[in-house]
Scaffold this motif. Sequence first.
Motif, mmCIF file in Angstrom:
data_model
loop_
_atom_site.group_PDB
_atom_site.id
_atom_site.type_symbol
_atom_site.label_atom_id
_atom_site.label_comp_id
_atom_site.label_asym_id
_atom_site.label_seq_id
_atom_site.Cartn_x
_atom_site.Cartn_y
_atom_site.Cartn_z
ATOM 1 N N CYS A 30 0.756 -1.204 0.133
ATOM 2 C CA CYS A 30 0.016 -0.187 0.058
ATOM 3 C C CYS A 30 1.024 1.382 0.083
ATOM 4 O O CYS A 30 1.951 1.292 0.694
ATOM 5 C CB CYS A 30 -0.916 0.216 1.095
ATOM 6 S SG CYS A 30 -2.136 -1.132 1.238
ATOM 7 N N VAL A 31 0.546 2.194 -0.633
ATOM 8 C CA VAL A 31 1.163 3.525 -0.809
ATOM 9 C C VAL A 31 0.176 4.735 -0.043
ATOM 10 O O VAL A 31 -1.113 4.571 -0.618
ATOM 11 C CB VAL A 31 1.474 3.892 -2.130
ATOM 12 C CG1 VAL A 31 2.081 5.486 -2.029
ATOM 13 C CG2 VAL A 31 2.768 3.004 -2.471
ATOM 14 N N GLN A 32 0.673 5.522 0.804
ATOM 15 C CA GLN A 32 -0.122 6.596 1.174
ATOM 16 C C GLN A 32 0.107 7.828 0.616
ATOM 17 O O GLN A 32 1.371 8.336 0.705
ATOM 18 C CB GLN A 32 -0.091 6.804 2.773
ATOM 19 C CG GLN A 32 -0.717 8.076 3.433
ATOM 20 C CD GLN A 32 -2.210 7.680 3.227
ATOM 21 O OE1 GLN A 32 -2.710 6.612 3.909
ATOM 22 N NE2 GLN A 32 -2.946 8.495 2.633
ATOM 23 N N ALA A 33 -0.626 8.241 -0.220
ATOM 24 C CA ALA A 33 -0.600 9.552 -0.850
ATOM 25 C C ALA A 33 -0.766 10.635 0.112
ATOM 26 O O ALA A 33 -1.573 10.706 0.962
ATOM 27 C CB ALA A 33 -1.503 9.551 -2.118
ATOM 28 N N PRO A 34 0.135 11.838 -0.079
ATOM 29 C CA PRO A 34 -0.019 13.047 0.454
ATOM 30 C C PRO A 34 -1.327 13.789 0.408
ATOM 31 O O PRO A 34 -1.947 14.617 1.274
ATOM 32 C CB PRO A 34 1.206 13.930 0.207
ATOM 33 C CG PRO A 34 1.646 13.282 -1.330
ATOM 34 C CD PRO A 34 1.145 11.882 -1.171
ATOM 35 N N SER A 35 -1.783 13.647 -0.952
ATOM 36 C CA SER A 35 -3.127 14.118 -1.383
ATOM 37 C C SER A 35 -3.951 13.364 -2.233
ATOM 38 O O SER A 35 -4.364 12.147 -1.628
ATOM 39 C CB SER A 35 -2.939 15.567 -2.065
ATOM 40 O OG SER A 35 -3.907 16.263 -2.380
ATOM 41 N N GLU A 36 -4.229 13.281 -3.537
ATOM 42 C CA GLU A 36 -5.062 12.637 -4.480
ATOM 43 C C GLU A 36 -4.373 11.321 -4.691
ATOM 44 O O GLU A 36 -3.268 11.161 -5.164
ATOM 45 C CB GLU A 36 -5.315 13.516 -5.532
ATOM 46 C CG GLU A 36 -6.261 14.736 -5.211
ATOM 47 C CD GLU A 36 -7.754 14.135 -4.791
ATOM 48 O OE1 GLU A 36 -8.435 14.034 -5.641
ATOM 49 O OE2 GLU A 36 -7.957 14.302 -3.447
ATOM 50 N N GLY A 37 -4.786 10.409 -4.368
ATOM 51 C CA GLY A 37 -4.454 9.008 -4.796
ATOM 52 C C GLY A 37 -4.332 8.849 -6.088
ATOM 53 O O GLY A 37 -3.273 8.142 -6.447
ATOM 54 N N GLU A 38 -4.920 9.336 -6.996
ATOM 55 C CA GLU A 38 -4.746 9.392 -8.460
ATOM 56 C C GLU A 38 -3.604 10.190 -9.059
ATOM 57 O O GLU A 38 -2.928 9.653 -9.838
ATOM 58 C CB GLU A 38 -6.043 9.849 -9.249
ATOM 59 C CG GLU A 38 -7.368 9.011 -9.252
ATOM 60 C CD GLU A 38 -8.687 9.567 -9.859
ATOM 61 O OE1 GLU A 38 -9.122 9.027 -10.766
ATOM 62 O OE2 GLU A 38 -8.859 10.699 -9.440
ATOM 63 N N ALA A 39 -3.325 11.036 -8.464
ATOM 64 C CA ALA A 39 -2.081 11.861 -8.571
ATOM 65 C C ALA A 39 -0.919 11.010 -8.392
ATOM 66 O O ALA A 39 0.139 11.134 -9.134
ATOM 67 C CB ALA A 39 -1.865 13.181 -8.027
#
Length: 333
Positions: A147-156
Amino acid sequence: MGVALRDIIKDYRQETDLEEMRGVVAVDAFNALYQFLSIIRQPDGTPLMDRDGRVTSHLSGLFFRNVNFLEKGVRPVYVFDGAPPELKSTTIEKRREVRDAAGEAWKEALARGDQEEAYKQARASAKIDAAMISSAKRLLALMGIPCVQAPSEGEAQAAFMAQRGDVGAAASQDYDALLFGAPHLVRNLTISGKRKMRGRTVTVRPETYDLQSVLDGLSITREGLVEIGILVGTDFNPGIRGVGAKTALKIVQKGMFAETISEKAPEFDPGPIRRFFLDPPVTEDYRLTWESPARDGIVEMLCEEYAFSEGRVESALERLGMKTGQKTLDAWF
């Protein structure tokens, strides 16, 4: 919701199958969870729940869909949204209102015995909470899926990973990933297969979009694609009234984006939205490794804790070579 680009990019869609999707794909986690929560329900719209009343639709979808992925040689990595940008606050509030209204309509439909309407409204009322996110990440960890935690939008974030070549494509139902610069977008990945829609059974297949082919075919740049998105509406702005994708394409091709905004929305500044799509907050702090599934941990979580059918879970694990002992990754990738 995403950006309504279908009318101008549908000709660049390529249907495919899971067997042809072998490799690493970054999946928009929230997008997938909403799909599972919407689709995996009882005929009256009631989601799957355990004996304690906890919703398990998302866990069912994650487990069985990922078993299918792994069996077919697809290595998913799930990218979770971080803090939403302030630009998205209005959209988030509207979505909350829509889901709350659908929840009330679901109860009313159940009360009058209208099962078809109840199912429809229940799907629209699906919500993700912190407990669902936590349990989803826990199950994915037990399955050995990163899993990766995005800092903002997951699609970005997924688009950024695809740009770096760390994943082969970004998977989401929305077209936003193309605006964020994903070289390849996959739709229908988490819902492919036989589905009942409007009372009939249809086959839903994954479909792919190549960003460069789209840009070349439409004779625009990625910046132009972002401008089209702004004109038709994104998660960060409502768009220009009366301007659909085809009209927006003509405006951008003629170089009239700024003029159109100035004329039809003189108080609107598209700059922050353009910058967010072209240079969104992302992180390089992630590690993509796949481990052998923790068979006992999966059985304990799903069967003992959430009351899944042990027979179904065991049968699914057998497909990954987990009947008599765990195998190495090479055995099932």
